[in-house]
Design an enzyme around this catalytic site. Structure first.
Site, PDB file in Angstrom:
ATOM      1  N   SER A 228      -7.090   5.212  10.320  1.00 32.39           N
ATOM      2  CA  SER A 228      -8.383   5.517  10.935  1.00 32.39           C
ATOM      3  C   SER A 228      -9.010   4.272  11.559  1.00 32.39           C
ATOM      4  CB  SER A 228      -9.335   6.111   9.896  1.00 32.39           C
ATOM      5  OG  SER A 228     -10.622   6.327  10.436  1.00 32.39           O
TER       6      SER A 228
ATOM      7  N   ALA B   3      -7.186   2.002   6.951  1.00 34.79           N
ATOM      8  CA  ALA B   3      -5.788   2.202   7.338  1.00 34.79           C
ATOM      9  C   ALA B   3      -5.694   2.742   8.773  1.00 34.79           C
ATOM     10  CB  ALA B   3      -5.106   3.126   6.330  1.00 34.79           C
TER      11      ALA B   3
ATOM     12  N   ASP C 292       0.823  -1.215   0.000  1.00 33.04           N
ATOM     13  CA  ASP C 292       0.000   0.000   0.000  1.00 33.04           C
ATOM     14  C   ASP C 292       0.857   1.265   0.000  1.00 33.04           C
ATOM     15  OD1 ASP C 292      -2.296  -1.506  -0.004  1.00 33.04           O
ATOM     16  OD2 ASP C 292      -2.611  -1.389   2.157  1.00 33.04           O
ATOM     17  N   GLY C 293       1.955   1.238   0.752  1.00 37.17           N
ATOM     18  CA  GLY C 293       2.825   2.405   0.802  1.00 37.17           C
ATOM     19  C   GLY C 293       3.404   2.750  -0.554  1.00 37.17           C
TER      20      GLY C 293
ATOM     21  N   ASP D 222      -4.533  12.989  21.197  1.00 36.87           N
ATOM     22  CA  ASP D 222      -3.219  12.888  20.568  1.00 36.87           C
ATOM     23  C   ASP D 222      -3.227  13.477  19.162  1.00 36.87           C
ATOM     24  OD1 ASP D 222      -2.309  11.638  22.818  1.00 36.87           O
ATOM     25  OD2 ASP D 222      -1.964   9.686  21.886  1.00 36.87           O
TER      26      ASP D 222
ATOM     27  N   ASN E 233      -5.427   8.443   1.003  1.00 35.28           N
ATOM     28  CA  ASN E 233      -5.779   7.794   2.260  1.00 35.28           C
ATOM     29  C   ASN E 233      -6.261   8.777   3.323  1.00 35.28           C
ATOM     30  OD1 ASN E 233      -5.578   5.057   1.884  1.00 35.28           O
ATOM     31  ND2 ASN E 233      -3.844   4.769   3.256  1.00 35.28           N
ATOM     32  N   ASP E 234      -5.339   9.637   3.787  1.00 39.93           N
ATOM     33  CA  ASP E 234      -5.706  10.445   4.944  1.00 39.93           C
ATOM     34  C   ASP E 234      -4.798  11.653   5.178  1.00 39.93           C
ATOM     35  OD1 ASP E 234      -3.367   9.245   6.088  1.00 39.93           O
ATOM     36  OD2 ASP E 234      -4.578   7.600   6.863  1.00 39.93           O
TER      37      ASP E 234
END
Length: 277
Positions: free
Chosen positions: A178, A176, A61-62, A164, A130-131
């Site tokens: 989340s 992922a 995925d990376g 955090d 993704n995010d």
């Protein structure tokens, strides 16, 4: 094979860590594509994507996330072959490589568009498949146990989060970071994003799914501390004292080549079972 009245061009991008014999493997792919009259070349930099119609990504995925934004900007379709660990983003496992190449050569594939985030922070603009994550600094003089972040959607206050940090995720990214933080899984066809707090110090602070037509703004303002901001897992800045981020749906999409043999829920169950081992 013709593609919009011209020869289709395929690029290959790979993670060398997962492919110790990559030259032999890529040579085999190139040979097969050439037999169908398909032009093929290795992609090593964003400029190499110019003129490419489809990018075969061999890795995890990376690896796919590293090229997703540049592919989206250029309208390049991605065919993912999983040579990583989880492989949520890859449509094909490595033992299905020949099947994937045959599908590409036949032209009988379908495509799926995934929505992306447009992130404006620190005077710069980013794309995320993704995010987007804002979180406390965990080192140096600016270390903080918790941070207080305010979030608004279309101008209305959602919450002041003592936590955090926060994750803003697309449906693609919902499986992922989340998900690891307690967020829900969103199917890829849902037109929504999810706001997930990281270790919130409040029982009422829970993940929130909201429309992708909305504008989310995130604020942090506290002296003598800093926060880290990352997009698709890459830290894009460390901000001291104050930061404001604006997150909206991007005009760009990441477009994946998909197989009608792969079902989202079958893949989800398989990957999550693998994750729990």
């Amino acid at each position: 094979m013709l593609y919009n009245d011209c020869v289709m061009k395929v690029g290959i991008y790979f993670n060398k860590n997962y492919l110790p014999d990559n030259l032999k493997l890529i040579g085999r792919i190139k040979e097969k594509l050439a037999s169908f009259g398909i032009s093929c070349s290795a992609v090593c930099s964003p400029d190499d994507l110019d003129g490419v119609d489809i990018l075969m990504v061999l890795g995890g995925d990376g690896t796919i996330l590293m090229v997703a934004a540049e592919c989206a900007r250029r309208g390049v379709k991605i065919m993912g072959i999983n040579y990583g660990h989880m492989g949520f983003l890859a449509e094909f496992e490595q033992d299905k490589l020949d099947e994937a190449v045959d599908l590409l050569c036949s032209g009988g594939y379908s495509t799926e568009k995934r929505i992306m985030l447009s992130v404006e922070v620190g005077g710069k603009k980013y794309l995320a498949l993704n995010d987007f994550v804002i979180q406390r600094s965990t080192y140096g003089n600016k270390y903080s146990n918790t941070i207080n972040i305010s979030a608004t959607i279309d101008g209305s206050l959602v919450d002041n989060y003592l936590s955090d940090g926060l994750i803003v995720s697309t449906p693609t990214g919902s499986t992922a970071y989340s998900l690891a933080a307690g967020g829900s899984v969103l199917t890829p066809d849902i037109n929504a994003f999810i706001l997930t707090p990281l270790c919130a110090h409040s029982l009422h602070s829970r993940p929130i799914v909201y429309s992708d037509k909305s504008e989310l703004k995130v604020y942090y303002n506290k002296e003598n501390t800093s926060v880290n901001v990352s997009v698709d897992g890459i830290v894009v800045g460390e901000f001291e004292s104050f930061v404001e981020a604006r997150i909206t749906k991007s005009e760009y999409y990441t477009e994946f080549i998909v197989s009608d043999k792969v079902n989202f829920f079958d893949k989800l169950l398989s990957k999550l079972s693998k994750w729990s081992r």
